[in-house]
Write a protein that holds these residues in place. Structure first.
Motif, PDB file in Angstrom:
ATOM      1  N   PHE A 103       8.768  -0.119  76.723  1.00  0.00           N
ATOM      2  CA  PHE A 103       8.122  -0.074  76.142  1.00  0.00           C
ATOM      3  C   PHE A 103       8.990   0.903  75.076  1.00  0.00           C
ATOM      4  O   PHE A 103       8.706   1.257  73.917  1.00  0.00           O
ATOM      5  CB  PHE A 103       6.539   0.179  75.577  1.00  0.00           C
ATOM      6  CG  PHE A 103       5.577  -0.707  75.474  1.00  0.00           C
ATOM      7  CD1 PHE A 103       5.281  -1.243  74.120  1.00  0.00           C
ATOM      8  CD2 PHE A 103       5.412  -2.140  76.119  1.00  0.00           C
ATOM      9  CE1 PHE A 103       4.198  -1.754  74.225  1.00  0.00           C
ATOM     10  CE2 PHE A 103       4.718  -3.299  76.153  1.00  0.00           C
ATOM     11  CZ  PHE A 103       3.956  -2.903  74.969  1.00  0.00           C
ATOM     12  N   GLY A 104       8.759   2.115  75.601  1.00  0.00           N
ATOM     13  CA  GLY A 104       9.596   3.174  75.389  1.00  0.00           C
ATOM     14  C   GLY A 104      11.184   3.282  75.207  1.00  0.00           C
ATOM     15  O   GLY A 104      11.749   3.229  73.494  1.00  0.00           O
ATOM     16  N   PHE A 105      11.671   2.214  75.422  1.00  0.00           N
ATOM     17  CA  PHE A 105      13.617   1.683  75.282  1.00  0.00           C
ATOM     18  C   PHE A 105      13.276   0.945  73.773  1.00  0.00           C
ATOM     19  O   PHE A 105      14.169   1.295  72.397  1.00  0.00           O
ATOM     20  CB  PHE A 105      14.131   1.060  76.014  1.00  0.00           C
ATOM     21  CG  PHE A 105      15.534   1.083  75.795  1.00  0.00           C
ATOM     22  CD1 PHE A 105      16.786   1.574  75.551  1.00  0.00           C
ATOM     23  CD2 PHE A 105      15.840  -0.641  75.339  1.00  0.00           C
ATOM     24  CE1 PHE A 105      17.798   1.532  75.722  1.00  0.00           C
ATOM     25  CE2 PHE A 105      17.449  -0.313  75.736  1.00  0.00           C
ATOM     26  CZ  PHE A 105      18.481   0.326  74.504  1.00  0.00           C
ATOM     27  N   PHE A 106      12.657  -0.035  73.904  1.00  0.00           N
ATOM     28  CA  PHE A 106      12.860  -1.436  72.629  1.00  0.00           C
ATOM     29  C   PHE A 106      11.496  -1.142  71.746  1.00  0.00           C
ATOM     30  O   PHE A 106      12.152  -1.087  70.558  1.00  0.00           O
ATOM     31  CB  PHE A 106      12.548  -2.645  73.334  1.00  0.00           C
ATOM     32  CG  PHE A 106      13.354  -3.684  74.096  1.00  0.00           C
ATOM     33  CD1 PHE A 106      14.457  -4.001  73.648  1.00  0.00           C
ATOM     34  CD2 PHE A 106      13.755  -2.715  75.867  1.00  0.00           C
ATOM     35  CE1 PHE A 106      15.425  -4.253  74.831  1.00  0.00           C
ATOM     36  CE2 PHE A 106      14.423  -3.600  76.730  1.00  0.00           C
ATOM     37  CZ  PHE A 106      15.409  -4.556  76.056  1.00  0.00           C
ATOM     38  N   GLY A 107      10.719  -0.154  71.951  1.00  0.00           N
ATOM     39  CA  GLY A 107      10.161   0.057  70.919  1.00  0.00           C
ATOM     40  C   GLY A 107      10.714   1.540  69.989  1.00  0.00           C
ATOM     41  O   GLY A 107      10.413   0.744  68.714  1.00  0.00           O
TER      42      GLY A 107
END
Length: 425
Positions: A256-260
């Motif tokens: 979630f963190g990276f792709f968001g």
């Protein structure tokens, strides 16, 4: 006698009025842990930078998972040694310290007070965060289909529904609702993934490392996403046949963190739901799903401060004939007060970071490490004192992260209120 102690299994002697099954416990824990913290992961990565976020999330995740393991092992081991079916978190810390190094044994009274106080602060703080989250989701829908209102109006609208669900007094009764919420989350996460993996920005636009000043906000938010120590202990205590749960929260936080952050870049909002399109049905459906999910999570988090304050501090001071009514009044007061605090402090990112950094540094890292140091004191710490070294590393990291992670959001909150702008950012 020593042999009897070694053969004692606390789980076999539990008398739980409303026992939760393994599936029910897993449902409650997933419901509480996979929620707000995960949804703010893209903003957390923005505060750290994509490279720093990946590395730091993995490191924090490993430390947190290790801390959860030693917490559950320590709670089981001290119950086995004392031949007691179950201890509360505070009792477990106090009893463990009694077997630790002499320099720690005089801290028992202080530790009991600290554990109970921080459990109340963290889980009540989580309730306040959930109110802000629900209100933000409702505001997004209201702005689109109805009329533009301040998010505080929607917070006040949650009082009656929260009071109704807070009338439920045991966790087992909430399991069907939590399961329904978890089932709906499958669709909610599917919608977020759909938006998150389409129309990705140019990767060159992302910053690998952000200003160090914003890193404490990353630390607090990430720790909030990983930890729910009081709830885990409380749920475990309400199970007849408990087991340890280590989920996929670390992996989800990374994804979630990276792709968001990649998808929305520097424009990411405090929650990824706020970055989804307002004029598309899918984005609004996701907001409804997660608002419902956080609504069900609210009493799960509220269970801990109610249990601590009522059973340890208040119940003995009221007449037994009035206990049931006064407990209900107290439960409703917790629900209403969480809304009042949320109205006063509606900035999701800062409140979440402050609650995570301050409370969870102790509850999720320092106290489990202290339990492990105490439990292993007589039997030794293994080759080259490896368990002692690991616990000290955990404590040092928690203190450093907790101090810096608390200072920055407090400073920013003060500045926001001085300026009187962007309070709900």
């Amino acid at each position: 006698m020593a042999e009897l102690k070694n053969d004692y299994n606390p789980y076999e002697y539990r008398d739980v009025p409303f026992p939760i099954s393994n599936l029910g416990a897993l449902t409650n824990i997933i419901k509480a842990m996979v929620g707000t913290g995960i949804l703010v992961a893209p903003m957390a990565f923005r505060n750290a930078g994509w490279l720093n976020g990946l590395i730091s999330t993995a490191i924090i995740g490993i430390v947190v998972l290790y801390s959860k393991e030693i917490l559950m092992y320590g709670m089981y081991e001290i119950a086995r040694r004392r031949r007691v079916p179950v201890f509360t978190y505070a009792e477990g810390v106090v009893e463990a310290i009694a077997e630790g190094p002499p320099c720690m044994r005089g801290l028992q009274g202080l530790m009991r007070l600290m554990v109970n106080t921080l459990l109340v602060i963290y889980h009540f703080g989580s309730c306040c965060v959930y109110v802000v989250f629900i209100a933000n989701c409702l505001k997004n829908l209201g702005d689109k289909y109805w009329i533009v209102w301040d998010s505080r109006f929607y917070m006040l609208c949650t009082i009656l529904p929260l009071c109704l669900i807070y009338c439920v007094r045991n966790l087992k009764s909430l399991v069907p609702f939590a399961m329904a919420a978890n089932f709906s989350l499958i669709f909610g996460f599917g919608i977020i993934f759909y938006y998150m993996f389409t129309n990705l920005k140019s990767f060159e636009e992302l910053k690998p490392i952000q200003d160090i000043y914003s890193y404490p906000l990353f630390f607090g938010s990430t720790l909030f996403a990983f930890e729910a120590p009081g709830l885990i202990v409380s749920v475990e205590a309400n199970m007849k046949n408990p087991r340890s749960y280590i989920g996929i929260v670390v992996l989800m936080q990374l994804v979630f963190g990276f792709f968001g952050y990649w998808r929305f870049g520097e424009d990411i909002k405090s929650s990824i739901l706020q970055s989804l399109p307002y004029d598309e049905a899918l984005g609004n459906i996701a907001r409804v799903i997660f608002a419902f999910s956080m609504f069900i999570s609210h009493p799960l988090q509220g269970y801990v401060p109610i249990d601590v304050m009522w059973n340890n501090w208040l119940k003995a001071k009221v007449a037994e004939s009035k206990s049931g009514l006064l407990e209900l009044v107290f439960r409703l007061s917790i629900a209403i007060l969480s809304v009042v605090i949320a109205v006063a402090l509606p900035n999701l990112t800062l409140i979440l970071s402050l609650v995570g950094a301050f409370s969870l540094s102790f509850l999720g890292l320092i106290f489990p490490a202290m339990i492990d140091i105490s439990i292993r004191y007589e039997e030794g710490y293994g080759p080259i004192k490896i368990y002692l070294i690991l616990s000290i590393v955990v404590i040092v990291c928690a203190l450093a992260g907790g101090i810096t992670g608390s200072y920055v959001p407090i400073e920013q909150l003060i500045q926001l209120y001085k300026n009187g702008t962007n309070l709900t950012g």
